[in-house]
Write a protein that holds these residues in place. Sequence first.
Motif, PDB file in Angstrom:
ATOM      1  N   ASP A   1       0.954  -1.212   0.130  1.00 36.70           N
ATOM      2  CA  ASP A   1       0.019   0.110  -0.013  1.00 36.70           C
ATOM      3  C   ASP A   1       0.961   1.220  -0.066  1.00 36.70           C
ATOM      4  OD1 ASP A   1      -2.348  -1.348  -0.026  1.00 36.70           O
ATOM      5  OD2 ASP A   1      -2.450  -1.595   2.065  1.00 36.70           O
TER       6      ASP A   1
ATOM      7  N   GLU B   1       0.868   3.236  -3.194  1.00 34.96           N
ATOM      8  CA  GLU B   1      -0.379   3.994  -3.624  1.00 34.96           C
ATOM      9  C   GLU B   1      -0.234   5.259  -2.826  1.00 34.96           C
ATOM     10  OE1 GLU B   1      -5.304   4.078  -3.309  1.00 34.96           O
ATOM     11  OE2 GLU B   1      -3.915   2.275  -2.676  1.00 34.96           O
TER      12      GLU B   1
ATOM     13  N   ASN C   1       2.689   7.598  -4.085  1.00 37.85           N
ATOM     14  CA  ASN C   1       2.636   8.052  -5.527  1.00 37.85           C
ATOM     15  C   ASN C   1       4.011   8.024  -6.350  1.00 37.85           C
ATOM     16  OD1 ASN C   1       1.072   9.304  -7.738  1.00 37.85           O
ATOM     17  ND2 ASN C   1       1.679  11.489  -7.208  1.00 37.85           N
TER      18      ASN C   1
END
Length: 404
Positions: A116, A119, A122
């Motif tokens: 995660d 995400e 970025n």
Amino acid sequence: MLNPAQAINIALGSIGSAKLRSALTTLGIIIGVAAVIANVSLGASFNQYFNDEIGAVGSNFIVVYSQNIDVFFDKELEVIRNTPGVEGVSPINQQMAKVTYMSTSRQIDIQGVTQDYDEVANFKMDSGTFLTDKDRYVAVIGAEVAYDKFDKKISIKNPIDITFRREDGGVVTKTFIVKGVITDPNTTFAQTGVEPEIRVFIPIDTMNEILGKDDYGGFFIKAESLEVVRETSDEIDKRLARTLGVPSRDLENDDAKPYVMFDQIEILEETNQLSAALTSLLISVALISLLVGSIGIMNIMLVTVAERTPEIGLLKSLGYSEHDILLLFIIESMIVGLIGGIIGTVMGIGAASIANDLLDVPDVFPASLIFLGFFVSVLVGLVAGVYPARKAARMNPVEALRKE
């Protein structure tokens, strides 16, 4: 009664009859307006640049770090994951460790994360892919680590050895296979403390297994949008404090909590303050140029009034009122300012564009800049023309005609 159209025609005729003097008068306004426009644009460009840099290291991010060991566990992870407004969260553990590649060793920040994290952060991959929760002894490295830290460049599928220090004093060395290289976001000015280019990322489960621990050092969190970052951050703070037994009365006391928090909004506010201070300083300097330009207009208009004294006497003897004479000279002054404003606005935008290219910041030209250029120039012309116009309007027609 002198109508505005007649006043404009007479004013243009007066300006055209003394082209060099009018051009020199206008020059002060041109320089002043150009300086204001360029500096406002530069300030907006730097503001956008800082925002882009911060966005490059995370999307709507919130960072929580523990100040002690054994503070954050899976329970706290679930508390954050179930907080309204949270879109994604990765636990973090980090340690400065010795990384060895091709017999060259460097001390590098190792971060244990989950899939995660990609995400939230970025990331843009230069090569390969980011970690998944199924990975074990693989690593994703920042561009600076891959290309600059060692004698030879590191590519995907290359092995690197990482030597960890355990809390019991033991040392463990494990081999990891490079799975991906993260592109350098080039965050030159806006440092957030989570820049990926100088780090090595490995699966957090693998890192905890090596270190013999089950707690987390912190969390990297993504809010649903930038608009709810602050609200989400506050809610996470409340829930973590309650979970960790921090009294509600101490919620605002950072020293009473075993963790620290910061978010993207806080960093944006700091950089915006820096950008605003820089813009204010530059505009203050530019306003001095405008002041000089306005004094120039006033001086020239006073000279014009003196030169046109007989004409003023003739106009008043023909029935033109003080209001007509006042309007005539104010319009002439405003036209000089407006011409300077048009040229100054064009020059200011051009100068800002060149400066942006040289400084490698984005071009930002708010539509309000054009309005600002016209408004400032007309205002300067109006203010600078009031005194000479009043002086002309109050002339005695008999005394004025004697000047012939």
